[in-house]
Motif scaffolding. Structure first.
Motif, PDB file in Angstrom:
ATOM      1  N   SER A  75       0.846  -1.193   0.000  1.00  0.00           N
ATOM      2  CA  SER A  75       0.000   0.000   0.000  1.00  0.00           C
ATOM      3  C   SER A  75       0.878   1.239   0.000  1.00  0.00           C
ATOM      4  O   SER A  75       2.012   1.221   0.495  1.00  0.00           O
ATOM      5  CB  SER A  75      -0.919   0.019   1.222  1.00  0.00           C
ATOM      6  OG  SER A  75      -0.205   0.350   2.395  1.00  0.00           O
ATOM      7  N   GLU A  76       0.341   2.320  -0.552  1.00  0.00           N
ATOM      8  CA  GLU A  76       1.096   3.560  -0.635  1.00  0.00           C
ATOM      9  C   GLU A  76       1.422   4.107   0.751  1.00  0.00           C
ATOM     10  O   GLU A  76       2.535   4.602   0.988  1.00  0.00           O
ATOM     11  CB  GLU A  76       0.310   4.586  -1.446  1.00  0.00           C
ATOM     12  CG  GLU A  76       1.051   5.887  -1.668  1.00  0.00           C
ATOM     13  CD  GLU A  76       0.363   6.804  -2.663  1.00  0.00           C
ATOM     14  OE1 GLU A  76       0.416   8.039  -2.464  1.00  0.00           O
ATOM     15  OE2 GLU A  76      -0.212   6.287  -3.641  1.00  0.00           O
ATOM     16  N   SER A  77       0.485   4.010   1.682  1.00  0.00           N
ATOM     17  CA  SER A  77       0.731   4.535   3.026  1.00  0.00           C
ATOM     18  C   SER A  77       1.846   3.762   3.721  1.00  0.00           C
ATOM     19  O   SER A  77       2.688   4.358   4.414  1.00  0.00           O
ATOM     20  CB  SER A  77      -0.553   4.481   3.858  1.00  0.00           C
ATOM     21  OG  SER A  77      -1.035   3.152   3.991  1.00  0.00           O
ATOM     22  N   GLY A 107      -2.545  -1.546  -7.481  1.00  0.00           N
ATOM     23  CA  GLY A 107      -1.962  -0.243  -7.740  1.00  0.00           C
ATOM     24  C   GLY A 107      -0.515  -0.087  -7.332  1.00  0.00           C
ATOM     25  O   GLY A 107       0.027   1.024  -7.411  1.00  0.00           O
ATOM     26  N   MET A 108       0.122  -1.168  -6.899  1.00  0.00           N
ATOM     27  CA  MET A 108       1.521  -1.087  -6.496  1.00  0.00           C
ATOM     28  C   MET A 108       2.368  -1.946  -7.437  1.00  0.00           C
ATOM     29  O   MET A 108       2.846  -3.022  -7.096  1.00  0.00           O
ATOM     30  CB  MET A 108       1.707  -1.543  -5.050  1.00  0.00           C
ATOM     31  CG  MET A 108       3.116  -1.308  -4.502  1.00  0.00           C
ATOM     32  SD  MET A 108       3.585   0.416  -4.419  1.00  0.00           S
ATOM     33  CE  MET A 108       2.685   0.939  -2.956  1.00  0.00           C
ATOM     34  N   SER A 109       2.523  -1.462  -8.664  1.00  0.00           N
ATOM     35  CA  SER A 109       3.426  -2.113  -9.604  1.00  0.00           C
ATOM     36  C   SER A 109       4.861  -1.781  -9.216  1.00  0.00           C
ATOM     37  O   SER A 109       5.106  -0.903  -8.371  1.00  0.00           O
ATOM     38  CB  SER A 109       3.155  -1.634 -11.026  1.00  0.00           C
ATOM     39  OG  SER A 109       3.453  -0.245 -11.133  1.00  0.00           O
ATOM     40  N   LYS A 110       5.794  -2.438  -9.833  1.00  0.00           N
ATOM     41  CA  LYS A 110       7.197  -2.152  -9.536  1.00  0.00           C
ATOM     42  C   LYS A 110       7.583  -0.720  -9.918  1.00  0.00           C
ATOM     43  O   LYS A 110       8.232  -0.029  -9.121  1.00  0.00           O
ATOM     44  CB  LYS A 110       8.099  -3.178 -10.220  1.00  0.00           C
ATOM     45  CG  LYS A 110       7.918  -4.585  -9.658  1.00  0.00           C
ATOM     46  CD  LYS A 110       8.710  -5.627 -10.405  1.00  0.00           C
ATOM     47  CE  LYS A 110       8.436  -7.014  -9.840  1.00  0.00           C
ATOM     48  NZ  LYS A 110       9.201  -8.075 -10.534  1.00  0.00           N
ATOM     49  N   PHE A 114       8.858   2.286  -7.056  1.00  0.00           N
ATOM     50  CA  PHE A 114      10.062   3.121  -7.086  1.00  0.00           C
ATOM     51  C   PHE A 114       9.732   4.589  -7.318  1.00  0.00           C
ATOM     52  O   PHE A 114      10.484   5.472  -6.887  1.00  0.00           O
ATOM     53  CB  PHE A 114      11.032   2.590  -8.142  1.00  0.00           C
ATOM     54  CG  PHE A 114      11.739   1.337  -7.702  1.00  0.00           C
ATOM     55  CD1 PHE A 114      12.787   1.399  -6.808  1.00  0.00           C
ATOM     56  CD2 PHE A 114      11.341   0.094  -8.166  1.00  0.00           C
ATOM     57  CE1 PHE A 114      13.437   0.251  -6.385  1.00  0.00           C
ATOM     58  CE2 PHE A 114      11.983  -1.060  -7.751  1.00  0.00           C
ATOM     59  CZ  PHE A 114      13.026  -0.985  -6.844  1.00  0.00           C
ATOM     60  N   GLU A 115       8.604   4.859  -7.971  1.00  0.00           N
ATOM     61  CA  GLU A 115       8.171   6.251  -8.134  1.00  0.00           C
ATOM     62  C   GLU A 115       7.846   6.862  -6.773  1.00  0.00           C
ATOM     63  O   GLU A 115       8.230   8.008  -6.478  1.00  0.00           O
ATOM     64  CB  GLU A 115       6.952   6.311  -9.050  1.00  0.00           C
ATOM     65  CG  GLU A 115       6.453   7.726  -9.318  1.00  0.00           C
ATOM     66  CD  GLU A 115       5.247   7.755 -10.237  1.00  0.00           C
ATOM     67  OE1 GLU A 115       4.961   8.821 -10.811  1.00  0.00           O
ATOM     68  OE2 GLU A 115       4.565   6.708 -10.377  1.00  0.00           O
ATOM     69  N   GLN A 126      16.856   5.232  -8.390  1.00  0.00           N
ATOM     70  CA  GLN A 126      16.510   4.026  -9.136  1.00  0.00           C
ATOM     71  C   GLN A 126      15.063   4.053  -9.601  1.00  0.00           C
ATOM     72  O   GLN A 126      14.155   4.475  -8.877  1.00  0.00           O
ATOM     73  CB  GLN A 126      16.756   2.775  -8.290  1.00  0.00           C
ATOM     74  CG  GLN A 126      18.215   2.370  -8.194  1.00  0.00           C
ATOM     75  CD  GLN A 126      19.008   3.280  -7.278  1.00  0.00           C
ATOM     76  OE1 GLN A 126      18.463   3.827  -6.326  1.00  0.00           O
ATOM     77  NE2 GLN A 126      20.295   3.430  -7.547  1.00  0.00           N
ATOM     78  N   ARG A 127      14.842   3.548 -10.809  1.00  0.00           N
ATOM     79  CA  ARG A 127      13.506   3.472 -11.388  1.00  0.00           C
ATOM     80  C   ARG A 127      13.077   2.038 -11.671  1.00  0.00           C
ATOM     81  O   ARG A 127      11.893   1.786 -11.913  1.00  0.00           O
ATOM     82  CB  ARG A 127      13.463   4.268 -12.698  1.00  0.00           C
ATOM     83  CG  ARG A 127      13.712   5.761 -12.507  1.00  0.00           C
ATOM     84  CD  ARG A 127      13.755   6.492 -13.843  1.00  0.00           C
ATOM     85  NE  ARG A 127      13.975   7.916 -13.648  1.00  0.00           N
ATOM     86  CZ  ARG A 127      13.004   8.805 -13.466  1.00  0.00           C
ATOM     87  NH1 ARG A 127      11.737   8.398 -13.490  1.00  0.00           N
ATOM     88  NH2 ARG A 127      13.266  10.079 -13.273  1.00  0.00           N
ATOM     89  N   ARG A 128      14.016   1.100 -11.674  1.00  0.00           N
ATOM     90  CA  ARG A 128      13.724  -0.293 -12.006  1.00  0.00           C
ATOM     91  C   ARG A 128      14.217  -1.209 -10.894  1.00  0.00           C
ATOM     92  O   ARG A 128      15.159  -0.874 -10.170  1.00  0.00           O
ATOM     93  CB  ARG A 128      14.385  -0.675 -13.335  1.00  0.00           C
ATOM     94  CG  ARG A 128      13.849   0.119 -14.524  1.00  0.00           C
ATOM     95  CD  ARG A 128      14.566  -0.289 -15.807  1.00  0.00           C
ATOM     96  NE  ARG A 128      14.035   0.425 -16.979  1.00  0.00           N
ATOM     97  CZ  ARG A 128      14.443   1.618 -17.362  1.00  0.00           C
ATOM     98  NH1 ARG A 128      15.411   2.246 -16.682  1.00  0.00           N
ATOM     99  NH2 ARG A 128      13.915   2.200 -18.419  1.00  0.00           N
ATOM    100  N   PRO A 129      13.621  -2.392 -10.770  1.00  0.00           N
ATOM    101  CA  PRO A 129      13.986  -3.283  -9.660  1.00  0.00           C
ATOM    102  C   PRO A 129      15.329  -3.981  -9.823  1.00  0.00           C
ATOM    103  O   PRO A 129      15.894  -4.446  -8.835  1.00  0.00           O
ATOM    104  CB  PRO A 129      12.843  -4.301  -9.638  1.00  0.00           C
ATOM    105  CG  PRO A 129      12.303  -4.287 -11.030  1.00  0.00           C
ATOM    106  CD  PRO A 129      12.450  -2.884 -11.524  1.00  0.00           C
TER     107      PRO A 129
END
Length: 276
Positions: A75-77, A107-110, A114-115, A126-129
């Motif tokens: 989750s975002e929180s 809603g929590m893609s990789k 990172f965003e 970093q933007r990618r896993p």
């Protein structure tokens, strides 16, 4: 004359490659495994805050690596709370993904993961896993085995990830490499009862990549909440317990380089007190 010049140039390249292999320095870093932080759990936040405070009091730490399951559910929180605490570290930190970290349909893609981290931390590029960084002559690779579409406890190293790993090891053939990931490819001692649900897919494919190279020093993981260290085919496999596991601890890892010898890895679990 041209032949002599070519011989001299060739010798220079060989010596340069040798120098690159032995140029690594000593380095000390910290692994935090499976923090499982939740914005709804005051206790999990206290544990991580206490770990961060204790790490900040340790001398000569170069960086901290979180090896996945950084949050308890995607989750975002949870993630924003986690990053806000991690930002209190006095040294750079890096993140690997675990099976609790991402779930695309929620809603929590990789990329979104990172965003959010970048939104909360201007020092996290970093933007990618799958990514690399270099320090003190060593190459550090974060290798992603998390599934974002179909959740589950098992790790899965995709074909494109293994190709990326192979390319990075080839590119850095004259460097010593340490790999960080959530899911082990050599299972820790005492993990037999969990293998039905927690084993890693494509282990043999991963090991085939390792067998092509001789520059991997160690693979450092979490996932099984177990402290275990073993050597297989010259690679040191280190697995660490969750910082929520009693007694609370994180792992300090030193890599010591001596001239004319291979680097030596020393690790220790450091217990810390959770402040009330």
């Amino acid at each position: 004359m041209r032949r002599i010049y070519s011989l001299i140039l060739g010798l220079f390249i060989v010596l340069l490659g040798f120098a690159q292999r032995v140029s690594a320095e000593n380095i000390k870093f910290v692994q935090i495994a499976d923090s499982h932080l939740s914005a709804d759990s005051e206790y999990s936040q206290k544990v991580l805050k206490s770990a961060v405070e204790d790490i900040n009091n340790q001398p000569d730490v170069s960086f901290v690596i979180f090896t996945g399951d950084n949050i308890n559910n995607p989750s975002e929180s949870n993630l924003r709370t986690f990053v806000q605490i991690a930002n209190k570290l006095k040294v750079p930190y890096y993140l690997a993904l675990g099976n609790h970290d991402v779930y695309k349909s929620k809603g929590m893609s990789k990329p979104r993961y990172f965003e959010i981290v970048r939104e909360e931390s201007m020092f996290f590029p970093q933007r990618r896993p799958n990514y690399e960084f270099k320090k003190n002559g060593f190459v550090f690779l974060i290798v992603d085995g998390a599934k974002e579409t179909i959740p589950g406890s098992a790790g899965y190293y995709r074909e494109d990830t293994l190709k990326w790993l192979d390319e990075k090891l080839t590119k850095n053939e004259n460097k010593q490499v340490v790999i960080f990931q959530h899911f082990p490819v050599v299972y820790p001692d005492g993990a037999d009862s969990m293998l039905k649900t927690h084993k890693t897919f494509r282990v043999e494919d991963y090991k085939d990549v390792l067998a092509k190279h001789n520059n991997v020093l160690a693979i450092i993981t979490g996932h099984f909440h177990t402290n275990s260290e073993t050597m297989e085919n010259g690679v040191y496999h280190i697995s660490s317990p969750s910082i929520l596991t009693l007694p609370q601890s994180y792992k300090i890892i030193d890599i010591v380089t001596t001239k004319d010898f291979s680097p030596i890895i020393y690790s220790q679990l450091r217990e810390f007190k959770v402040e009330d």
